[in-house]
Motif scaffolding. Sequence first.
Motif, PDB file in Angstrom:
ATOM      1  N   MET A 148       0.848  -1.191   0.000  1.00  0.00           N
ATOM      2  CA  MET A 148       0.000   0.000   0.000  1.00  0.00           C
ATOM      3  C   MET A 148       0.886   1.244   0.000  1.00  0.00           C
ATOM      4  N   ALA A 149       0.465   2.249  -0.762  1.00  0.00           N
ATOM      5  CA  ALA A 149       1.256   3.477  -0.828  1.00  0.00           C
ATOM      6  C   ALA A 149       0.351   4.665  -1.134  1.00  0.00           C
ATOM      7  N   GLU A 150       0.720   5.813  -0.602  1.00  0.00           N
ATOM      8  CA  GLU A 150       0.054   7.067  -0.962  1.00  0.00           C
ATOM      9  C   GLU A 150       0.865   7.701  -2.080  1.00  0.00           C
ATOM     10  N   VAL A 151       0.189   8.124  -3.136  1.00  0.00           N
ATOM     11  CA  VAL A 151       0.896   8.644  -4.305  1.00  0.00           C
ATOM     12  C   VAL A 151       0.348  10.011  -4.689  1.00  0.00           C
ATOM     13  N   ASP A 152       1.134  10.713  -5.473  1.00  0.00           N
ATOM     14  CA  ASP A 152       0.738  12.012  -6.011  1.00  0.00           C
ATOM     15  C   ASP A 152       0.177  11.771  -7.404  1.00  0.00           C
ATOM     16  N   SER A 153      -1.079  12.144  -7.625  1.00  0.00           N
ATOM     17  CA  SER A 153      -1.705  11.879  -8.916  1.00  0.00           C
ATOM     18  C   SER A 153      -0.975  12.547 -10.080  1.00  0.00           C
ATOM     19  N   LYS A 154      -0.197  13.582  -9.797  1.00  0.00           N
ATOM     20  CA  LYS A 154       0.582  14.229 -10.857  1.00  0.00           C
ATOM     21  C   LYS A 154       1.561  13.261 -11.511  1.00  0.00           C
ATOM     22  N   GLU A 155       1.941  12.246 -10.751  1.00  0.00           N
ATOM     23  CA  GLU A 155       2.927  11.277 -11.241  1.00  0.00           C
ATOM     24  C   GLU A 155       2.266   9.991 -11.740  1.00  0.00           C
ATOM     25  N   HIS A 156       0.933   9.915 -11.679  1.00  0.00           N
ATOM     26  CA  HIS A 156       0.240   8.673 -12.036  1.00  0.00           C
ATOM     27  C   HIS A 156      -0.880   8.966 -13.029  1.00  0.00           C
ATOM     28  N   VAL A 157      -0.629   8.620 -14.279  1.00  0.00           N
ATOM     29  CA  VAL A 157      -1.570   8.962 -15.344  1.00  0.00           C
ATOM     30  C   VAL A 157      -2.889   8.197 -15.201  1.00  0.00           C
ATOM     31  N   ILE A 158      -2.871   7.012 -14.586  1.00  0.00           N
ATOM     32  CA  ILE A 158      -4.125   6.272 -14.394  1.00  0.00           C
ATOM     33  C   ILE A 158      -5.036   7.038 -13.439  1.00  0.00           C
ATOM     34  N   LEU A 159      -4.473   7.553 -12.360  1.00  0.00           N
ATOM     35  CA  LEU A 159      -5.269   8.333 -11.408  1.00  0.00           C
ATOM     36  C   LEU A 159      -5.820   9.601 -12.064  1.00  0.00           C
ATOM     37  N   GLN A 160      -5.077  10.152 -13.008  1.00  0.00           N
ATOM     38  CA  GLN A 160      -5.552  11.346 -13.706  1.00  0.00           C
ATOM     39  C   GLN A 160      -6.772  11.020 -14.560  1.00  0.00           C
ATOM     40  N   GLY A 161      -6.743   9.852 -15.198  1.00  0.00           N
ATOM     41  CA  GLY A 161      -7.912   9.431 -15.965  1.00  0.00           C
ATOM     42  C   GLY A 161      -9.107   9.217 -15.057  1.00  0.00           C
ATOM     43  N   LEU A 162      -8.868   8.621 -13.900  1.00  0.00           N
ATOM     44  CA  LEU A 162      -9.937   8.413 -12.929  1.00  0.00           C
ATOM     45  C   LEU A 162     -10.513   9.745 -12.458  1.00  0.00           C
ATOM     46  N   ASP A 163      -9.652  10.727 -12.245  1.00  0.00           N
ATOM     47  CA  ASP A 163     -10.115  12.042 -11.787  1.00  0.00           C
ATOM     48  C   ASP A 163     -11.115  12.646 -12.774  1.00  0.00           C
ATOM     49  N   VAL A 164     -10.870  12.459 -14.066  1.00  0.00           N
ATOM     50  CA  VAL A 164     -11.767  13.018 -15.082  1.00  0.00           C
ATOM     51  C   VAL A 164     -13.120  12.311 -15.048  1.00  0.00           C
ATOM     52  N   VAL A 165     -13.106  10.981 -14.948  1.00  0.00           N
ATOM     53  CA  VAL A 165     -14.368  10.234 -14.901  1.00  0.00           C
ATOM     54  C   VAL A 165     -15.139  10.587 -13.631  1.00  0.00           C
TER      55      VAL A 165
END
Length: 265
Positions: A148-165
């Motif tokens: 488990m890890a906490e990440v910065d969405s700026k560095e994770h393109v999958i999380l960026q796609g999720l943010d849009v949806v």
Amino acid sequence: MESIHQQEVIARLASTQQRLNLLGEIKWQKITEPYAQKYIEFISTVFELIREGKLKIRIMFTQNYFSAHRLTERQREDGFFLLYYQFIKHAFGLRYAGRAQEKTGVRIYFDKLPDTAEKCAAFKGFVTGLSHNSDFRRAGVQIRQEQMAEVDSKEHVILQGLDVVLGAMQFRLNDKHKEKPEGSRTRGKRTIAKERVYKHILSEICNTYDGKRFNIGISTGMPGGRPDLWLNPYRHWLFKPTDGAIRPEFSKSAARKAKSPAITT
């Protein structure tokens, strides 16, 4: 996302991001009229991966109309983590993801958790405790602290796609597509651009379900039974407290009069 697909998913999303010259972080709130088409093309890649079975998305939201009551002060204080725990435990149907004959590890990337280090550590401890849940044990599903890890969405393109949806769903469920600037009779260009992206996302979801209508405001059905929680490519979950109370002041008619949001994602 299964680990065998991780590199391909990241590579294809990053390639699309680069081709579209979306150099900064991709976020729903950054959508403007000139960028709407670029966001549509990026989201199309997200849903291509979903339809290929290489990525799954789950959206959980609550309605203020259904309110939990008789909660302790501690429960109210920890509400974010309690909901997040329920999401991890149930939304993806992880108990149906494993094979009893072999161990299946789950790696979890949280966006930065909004609380103290102590509370975040306690929350992660509860999540790892799911490995001892009888359903998870039978399926051979394990969640370890080091996975488990906490990440910065700026560095994770999958999380960026999720943010849009996720942003699109919040936008529509809260009727933000109807908003007009103060003193104006018409909607702003940015609102219209966001609605355009939302409509494209909805069409992609419907295409994922073979063109069938998809109601974003309710929990997605399970015609195949509870294993659909894992098997379905895209699902919504309207979380309702078991011991809930109806608050009529948050009904749609009341919300329209007060112009206040009725949905929390």
